[in-house]
Design a protein around this motif. Structure first.
Motif, PDB file in Angstrom:
ATOM      1  N   GLU A   1      60.777   2.955  39.835  1.00 13.56           N
ATOM      2  CA  GLU A   1      61.696   3.283  40.924  1.00 13.56           C
ATOM      3  C   GLU A   1      60.932   3.434  42.237  1.00 13.56           C
ATOM      4  N   GLN A   2      59.760   4.039  42.178  1.00 17.31           N
ATOM      5  CA  GLN A   2      58.949   4.165  43.379  1.00 17.31           C
ATOM      6  C   GLN A   2      58.519   2.792  43.890  1.00 17.31           C
ATOM      7  N   LEU A   3      58.164   1.906  42.967  1.00 15.86           N
ATOM      8  CA  LEU A   3      57.756   0.568  43.379  1.00 15.86           C
ATOM      9  C   LEU A   3      58.895  -0.161  44.084  1.00 15.86           C
ATOM     10  N   ARG A   4      60.129   0.066  43.622  1.00 12.53           N
ATOM     11  CA  ARG A   4      61.274  -0.546  44.295  1.00 12.53           C
ATOM     12  C   ARG A   4      61.349  -0.107  45.747  1.00 12.53           C
ATOM     13  N   ARG A   5      61.241   1.188  45.962  1.00  9.03           N
ATOM     14  CA  ARG A   5      61.368   1.695  47.333  1.00  9.03           C
ATOM     15  C   ARG A   5      60.230   1.199  48.202  1.00  9.03           C
ATOM     16  N   LEU A   6      59.031   1.206  47.667  1.00  7.20           N
ATOM     17  CA  LEU A   6      57.885   0.772  48.467  1.00  7.20           C
ATOM     18  C   LEU A   6      57.992  -0.700  48.829  1.00  7.20           C
ATOM     19  N   ALA A   7      58.571  -1.484  47.911  1.00  9.23           N
ATOM     20  CA  ALA A   7      58.700  -2.912  48.183  1.00  9.23           C
ATOM     21  C   ALA A   7      59.625  -3.175  49.358  1.00  9.23           C
ATOM     22  N   ARG A   8      60.486  -2.222  49.681  1.00  5.80           N
ATOM     23  CA  ARG A   8      61.440  -2.403  50.763  1.00  5.80           C
ATOM     24  C   ARG A   8      60.988  -1.744  52.064  1.00  5.80           C
ATOM     25  N   LEU A   9      59.851  -1.097  52.034  1.00  8.68           N
ATOM     26  CA  LEU A   9      59.350  -0.449  53.249  1.00  8.68           C
ATOM     27  C   LEU A   9      58.607  -1.466  54.107  1.00  8.68           C
ATOM     28  N   PRO A  10      58.559  -1.232  55.408  1.00  9.00           N
ATOM     29  CA  PRO A  10      57.810  -2.141  56.279  1.00  9.00           C
ATOM     30  C   PRO A  10      56.321  -2.023  56.024  1.00  9.00           C
ATOM     31  N   GLU A  11      55.630  -3.134  56.065  1.00 11.68           N
ATOM     32  CA  GLU A  11      54.176  -3.081  56.065  1.00 11.68           C
ATOM     33  C   GLU A  11      53.723  -2.661  57.460  1.00 11.68           C
ATOM     34  N   SER A  12      52.574  -2.045  57.528  1.00  8.28           N
ATOM     35  CA  SER A  12      52.041  -1.647  58.819  1.00  8.28           C
ATOM     36  C   SER A  12      50.595  -2.104  58.899  1.00  8.28           C
ATOM     37  N   ASN A  13      50.231  -2.663  60.027  1.00  9.20           N
ATOM     38  CA  ASN A  13      48.839  -3.072  60.215  1.00  9.20           C
ATOM     39  C   ASN A  13      47.949  -1.858  59.998  1.00  9.20           C
ATOM     40  N   THR A  14      46.951  -2.000  59.132  1.00  8.99           N
ATOM     41  CA  THR A  14      46.134  -0.843  58.759  1.00  8.99           C
ATOM     42  C   THR A  14      45.310  -0.295  59.916  1.00  8.99           C
ATOM     43  N   THR A  15      45.180  -1.074  61.001  1.00 10.83           N
ATOM     44  CA  THR A  15      44.426  -0.588  62.169  1.00 10.83           C
ATOM     45  C   THR A  15      45.359  -0.157  63.299  1.00 10.83           C
ATOM     46  N   LEU A  16      46.661  -0.027  62.990  1.00 12.06           N
ATOM     47  CA  LEU A  16      47.630   0.359  64.007  1.00 12.06           C
ATOM     48  C   LEU A  16      47.247   1.682  64.664  1.00 12.06           C
ATOM     49  N   ARG A  17      47.176   1.677  65.982  1.00 13.52           N
ATOM     50  CA  ARG A  17      46.967   2.926  66.733  1.00 13.52           C
ATOM     51  C   ARG A  17      48.028   2.973  67.827  1.00 13.52           C
ATOM     52  N   VAL A  18      48.881   3.979  67.756  1.00 14.26           N
ATOM     53  CA  VAL A  18      50.015   4.085  68.668  1.00 14.26           C
ATOM     54  C   VAL A  18      49.611   4.925  69.873  1.00 14.26           C
ATOM     55  N   PRO A  19      49.580   4.343  71.058  1.00 18.65           N
ATOM     56  CA  PRO A  19      49.238   5.110  72.260  1.00 18.65           C
ATOM     57  C   PRO A  19      50.188   6.294  72.430  1.00 18.65           C
TER      58      PRO A  19
END
Length: 819
Positions: A154-172
């Protein structure tokens, strides 16, 4: 863990001996006070015998949950009947497993275990007390492991539907701080006091994070254990207002990937769609409700379905993954020993784009005679026939395979759910069965064992116990494959267009720093709710209370409006969708024509063509240039400070997540976690500190967090599903808390893999064995050691223990202990 100090060691020793702990000497017994605890004991003992009964079982479960909520509202008094409280959680968990609510049962078992710890008895319930209360530590731990594995999908289902995020994302504008306590004495033999701060500083400077490493006890002279002090410390940093998010990192956690940001973790998981919400609780249908439901079903052509058992928790309609094997129980507690027998049923959520084969197994309960059988089994409206195994004895109770390799009707699968029906006749409840383990056993022998001082029975007696397994036949999603070009396809198209100096026909342009190329759903605020309005919307409402004349194709049932619109976008040539309202709410149909004429019906018709324009906030949908939504930009590094404060441009419905925490072998981990500045967060940490320091000094910080996050909803009879507080999200362990290979092997946890943020060394205290590990991890982090290209890795004990493989690390460790 938080680093030790001489003061903390002294406090811990005194607490372990019970000094200052209320009612410590009573923890192995239960007060016979003629009052609340005596009444509680009577309720638990009676409930064990009747909590599964059709008549009074539901009311007993409600009474037990309410009584436990009252008894645990002041945890200082729990030691007056510690084993009894453990037994109460355990019994309720078993009841919810029978009801089909394994998510709630899982949390109840985790709560039971934190009160096993307060016994201070080598993590065991004393044998005599355990038998009296029908609970055992090994059973609790075993059941936690079973349910964790079941809920993993069930957790894998939810994670599969989440957005990927660039691992180096830095939000100003997003202010994040790291906090640790490394209060080792200067002459302490472990190297962490000097090694960890340098590691933290390199990471913080790279990403402009705040850094607070405490080399001394942050609350000296107040008699506060250092584990508890970190809760107050984190609350104070949030109260300061200097940061949006604060990360707690234990001193024995080494950051391994200095490029991976905490922003990327927050961006992906700090949204409510990352967790399953509690729902209306499961309950048995009253006789009047059954009769009414039977009439409704007969009118709808569904006669015989759902006439038995618990009305399970509301479904979250999370579509199973294409390759997911689905297993469901169809069972009846009590006897079916009549010609009419028992009619049972269930509905299983399936992936509508997958084909399934079905296997049906039944316990051979009272089936010795020809007339004692499953008179009918049907799957998806297809009658498979009867099942009459005829064992040598009515008390056989073993499982028998009735049908295997049968195809599930595709027309049923395409609706998104498959109906299961079973009719058992003349089968008495001669077997006790465990849904936890999927087995049945002789009820008479079990009752005899209990009567002769054996183990007490905690499983109900069944008149029918059937397990239905749906196995995917086709693992590839041809529709999605046709509708979603790969990133490589899009990039090739971009290169072709640039070569011929054409306008770009695919929006897979090179992302800006801090963005991801993986598809992300739009926020709810981006979807239109009205046809009017000057603001351009991603979808237009074409007609209310109607559907288009002509043919349509079902895309999904019980889906949200945003998902319905997104499904249409995924399908080539789909432009118009009809979304159900009222009783048809959640139905999503692709209208296969131009929608120039309509007929009245309970739908709203949407035109998705406007969604091909530019989106809102930090979300960047693809332009109308022939590229699928696989090419959507997943976020912008140019988010404004206002958007940061409002949560990465998330809609209101997606906000409200304040705590990101991981789960280890048996429960939540307090080693490394992220918490957002909010009133809830500050109050939560303050309450956790008071709970540990004042109310239950035997609790560690981990236990306090588990109690506060799970207990209220776990003991609420009005909710079902995951009892986790909705302000928190449990994220995959390796995101914040991967273990070294040896600990991962023995604790059943995620081991560190290249690319993970950090590695944790739980319980590593021996300087001879641990210092080489810490130094190796630091060397890996700063780039001076690469185990994957090191030819001596498999011959280096420290490298093997850290990087694995876990099985090899465990073998070498075991061999060293046997020398």
């Amino acid at each position: 863990e938080s680093a030790p100090s001489a003061v903390s060691a002294d406090i811990k020793a005194r607490v372990e001996n019970g000094e200052g702990v209320p009612f410590f000497d009573e923890r192995f017994s239960c007060r016979e006070d003629g009052g609340a605890w005596s009444a509680y004991r009577e309720l638990v003992e009676y409930s064990r015998l009747r909590i599964f009964d059709e008549g009074e079982g539901e009311e007993l479960a409600r009474m037990l949950a309410n009584s436990m909520a009252e008894r645990t509202s002041n945890v200082s008094q729990v030691l007056q009947c510690n084993v009894g409280v453990i037994a109460g959680y355990h019994l309720l968990a078993r009841r919810y497993v029978v009801a089909g609510d394994e998510g709630k049962a899982y949390r109840l078992l985790q709560l039971a275990l934190i009160y096993v710890f307060t016994l201070r008895n080598a993590l065991k319930v004393p044998a005599d007390a355990g038998r009296d209360w029908a609970t055992r530590t090994d059973k609790i731990v075993e059941e936690i492991k079973i349910l964790k594995e079941r809920l993993q999908q069930e957790q894998l289902r939810r994670l599969a539907r989440l957005p990927e995020s660039n691992t180096t994302l830095r939000v100003p504008g997003l202010r994040i701080a790291l906090v640790s306590i490394c209060a080792y004495p200067v002459d302490h033999p472990l190297v962490l006091r000097n090694l960890t701060p340098v590691n933290r500083q390199a990471y913080a400077e790279r990403h402009a994070y705040g850094l607070h490493v405490h080399f001394e006890h942050p609350m000296p002279g107040q008699g506060i254990h250092i584990q508890h002090a970190k809760l107050k410390l984190m609350a104070d940093y949030l109260r300061s207002g200097d940061y949006h998010w604060v990360a707690w990192l234990d001193c024995d956690s080494i950051i391994m990937n200095l490029n991976r940001t905490l922003d990327s973790v927050i961006h992906r998981y700090a949204r409510r769609s990352a967790r399953r919400f509690p729902t209306e609780g499961p309950r048995r249908l009253a006789p009047a409700e059954r009769e009414e439901l039977a009439k409704d079903q007969a009118a709808e052509g569904d006669e015989g379905q759902f006439l038995d058992g618990f009305l399970g928790p509301a479904q979250h309609n999370e579509e199973p993954l294409p390759d997911e094997v689905l297993e469901t129980y169809v069972a009846h507690v009590g006897s079916c020993n009549s010609n009419e027998g028992c009619r049972m049923g269930a509905r299983v959520r399936v992936n509508p784009r997958t084909s399934y084969m079905v296997t049906v197994r039944t316990a051979q309960i009272d089936m010795e005679q020809d007339s004692e059988k499953l008179a009918m089994v049907a799957v998806g409206g297809k009658v498979l026939g009867e099942c009459n195994p005829r064992p040598e004895s009515d008390y056989d109770c073993r499982m028998h395979t009735c049908f295997t390799g049968m195809e599930v009707p595709q027309e049923a699968v395409m609706t998104g759910s498959v109906t299961l029906e079973v009719h058992a006749v003349r089968t008495h409840n001669d077997c006790r069965c465990s849904r936890m383990h999927g087995i049945c056993y002789n009820a008479a022998f079990a009752d005899l064992e209990e009567a002769t001082e054996g183990e007490k029975v905690t499983d109900p007696s069944y008149g029918a116990f059937v397990i239905v397994t749906l196995t995917p036949k086709i693992h590839n999603n041809t529709l999605a494959a046709r509708a979603q070009p790969t990133e490589q396809d899009c990039q090739a198209k971009v290169a072709e267009d640039q070569e011929h100096q054409k306008p770009l026909s695919c929006s897979c342009r090179r992302p800006k720093p801090g963005t991801s190329m993986k598809q992300r759903p739009l926020p709810f605020s981006a979807w239109t709710s009205d046809a009017g309005g000057a603001k351009q919307q991603p979808a237009a409402l074409r007609r209310r209370g109607a559907e288009c004349d002509g043919q349509d194709l079902l895309l999904g049932i019980s889906v949200s409006l945003p998902l319905c619109l997104q499904l249409c976008r995924e399908v080539e040539h789909c432009r118009f969708v009809a979304y159900g309202t009222g009783r048809k709410r959640g139905q999503c149909h692709w209208e296969l024509n131009d929608c120039l004429s309509f007929e009245e019906d309970a739908y709203h018709v949407y035109d998705i063509a406007p969604t091909l324009g530019v989106g809102v906030s930090t979300f960047h949908p693809a332009a109308s240039l022939g590229c699928s939504s696989q090419c959507l930009m997943a976020g912008s590094a140019e988010a404004s400070s206002k958007e940061v404060r409002e949560g990465f441009g998330l809609s209101f419905e997606e906000r409200g997540v304040d705590l990101l925490i991981t789960e280890e072998g048996w429960g939540l981990s307090s080693a490394n976690w992220l918490i957002r500045r909010s009133d809830w967060s500050i109050d939560f940490l303050d309450r956790a500190f008071e709970l540990c320091h004042r109310d239950m000094p035997l609790f560690g910080d981990q236990d306090c967090m588990i109690h506060l996050l799970f207990n209220p909803l776990a003991l609420s009879f009005e909710s079902a599903g995951d009892a986790l507080d909705p302000h928190a999200v449990i994220i995959p362990q390796r995101e914040l808390n991967a273990y070294d290979a040896l600990n991962a092997h023995y604790m059943g946890c995620d081991d560190f893999q290249e690319g993970d943020l950090l590695v944790t060394f739980p319980g590593c205290k021996d300087p001879t064995a641990c210092n080489p590990l810490f130094k190796l991890a630091a060397a890996y982090a700063n780039g001076t050691y690469n185990f994957s290209s090191n030819p001596h890795h498999m011959h280096n004990a420290a490298s093997l223990r850290l990087f694995g493989p876990p099985e090899i690390a465990a073998q070498i460790y075991q061999a060293s202990r046997e020398r």
